[in-house]
Design a protein around this motif. Sequence first.
Motif, PDB file in Angstrom:
ATOM      1  N   VAL A   1      -8.952  -5.476 -20.643  1.00 24.38           N
ATOM      2  CA  VAL A   1      -9.377  -6.866 -20.552  1.00 24.38           C
ATOM      3  C   VAL A   1     -10.008  -7.348 -21.867  1.00 24.38           C
ATOM      4  CG1 VAL A   1     -11.673  -6.440 -19.600  1.00 24.38           C
ATOM      5  CG2 VAL A   1     -10.481  -8.536 -19.022  1.00 24.38           C
ATOM      6  N   ASP A   2     -10.580  -6.427 -22.634  1.00 23.40           N
ATOM      7  CA  ASP A   2     -11.257  -6.797 -23.875  1.00 23.40           C
ATOM      8  C   ASP A   2     -10.343  -6.685 -25.105  1.00 23.40           C
ATOM      9  OD1 ASP A   2     -13.585  -7.240 -22.466  1.00 23.40           O
ATOM     10  OD2 ASP A   2     -14.319  -5.204 -22.782  1.00 23.40           O
TER      11      ASP A   2
ATOM     12  N   HIS B   1     -16.381 -11.026 -23.117  1.00 22.26           N
ATOM     13  CA  HIS B   1     -15.836  -9.733 -22.710  1.00 22.26           C
ATOM     14  C   HIS B   1     -15.750  -9.644 -21.196  1.00 22.26           C
ATOM     15  CE1 HIS B   1     -16.009  -8.219 -26.777  1.00 22.26           C
ATOM     16  NE2 HIS B   1     -17.188  -8.805 -26.891  1.00 22.26           N
ATOM     17  N   GLY B   2     -15.060  -8.621 -20.719  1.00 27.96           N
ATOM     18  CA  GLY B   2     -14.817  -8.446 -19.293  1.00 27.96           C
ATOM     19  C   GLY B   2     -16.086  -8.350 -18.474  1.00 27.96           C
ATOM     20  N   ARG B   3     -17.096  -7.647 -18.988  1.00 25.90           N
ATOM     21  CA  ARG B   3     -18.357  -7.502 -18.249  1.00 25.90           C
ATOM     22  C   ARG B   3     -19.016  -8.859 -18.057  1.00 25.90           C
ATOM     23  NH1 ARG B   3     -21.918  -3.875 -21.248  1.00 25.90           N
ATOM     24  NH2 ARG B   3     -20.523  -2.295 -20.498  1.00 25.90           N
TER      25      ARG B   3
ATOM     26  N   SER C   1      -7.903  -1.748 -17.674  1.00 22.90           N
ATOM     27  CA  SER C   1      -7.205  -3.035 -17.596  1.00 22.90           C
ATOM     28  C   SER C   1      -7.002  -3.676 -18.966  1.00 22.90           C
ATOM     29  CB  SER C   1      -7.978  -3.999 -16.693  1.00 22.90           C
ATOM     30  OG  SER C   1      -9.240  -4.277 -17.257  1.00 22.90           O
TER      31      SER C   1
ATOM     32  N   ALA D   1     -12.760  -1.870 -17.540  1.00 23.55           N
ATOM     33  CA  ALA D   1     -12.415  -2.634 -18.735  1.00 23.55           C
ATOM     34  C   ALA D   1     -11.426  -1.867 -19.601  1.00 23.55           C
ATOM     35  CB  ALA D   1     -13.675  -2.968 -19.527  1.00 23.55           C
TER      36      ALA D   1
END
Length: 50
Positions: free
Chosen positions: A33-34, A41-43, A31, A28
């Motif tokens: 992503v968040d 979120h990414g998770r 990348s 995360a």
Amino acid sequence: MMRLFKDHRMSVSQLLAPIPEQYLEQLALQSRVDRYAKVLHGRKMFYLLL
């Protein structure tokens, strides 16, 4: 092909067990992503994809 996997059942927790939390956090961060995420979120996205 589906016959091969018909009797093989796994839970999501069994799929996630080999993946360390630190690895997901590292991905995360790398990348980003968040970056703009407020809720999803990414998770959570990864878990939903599973």
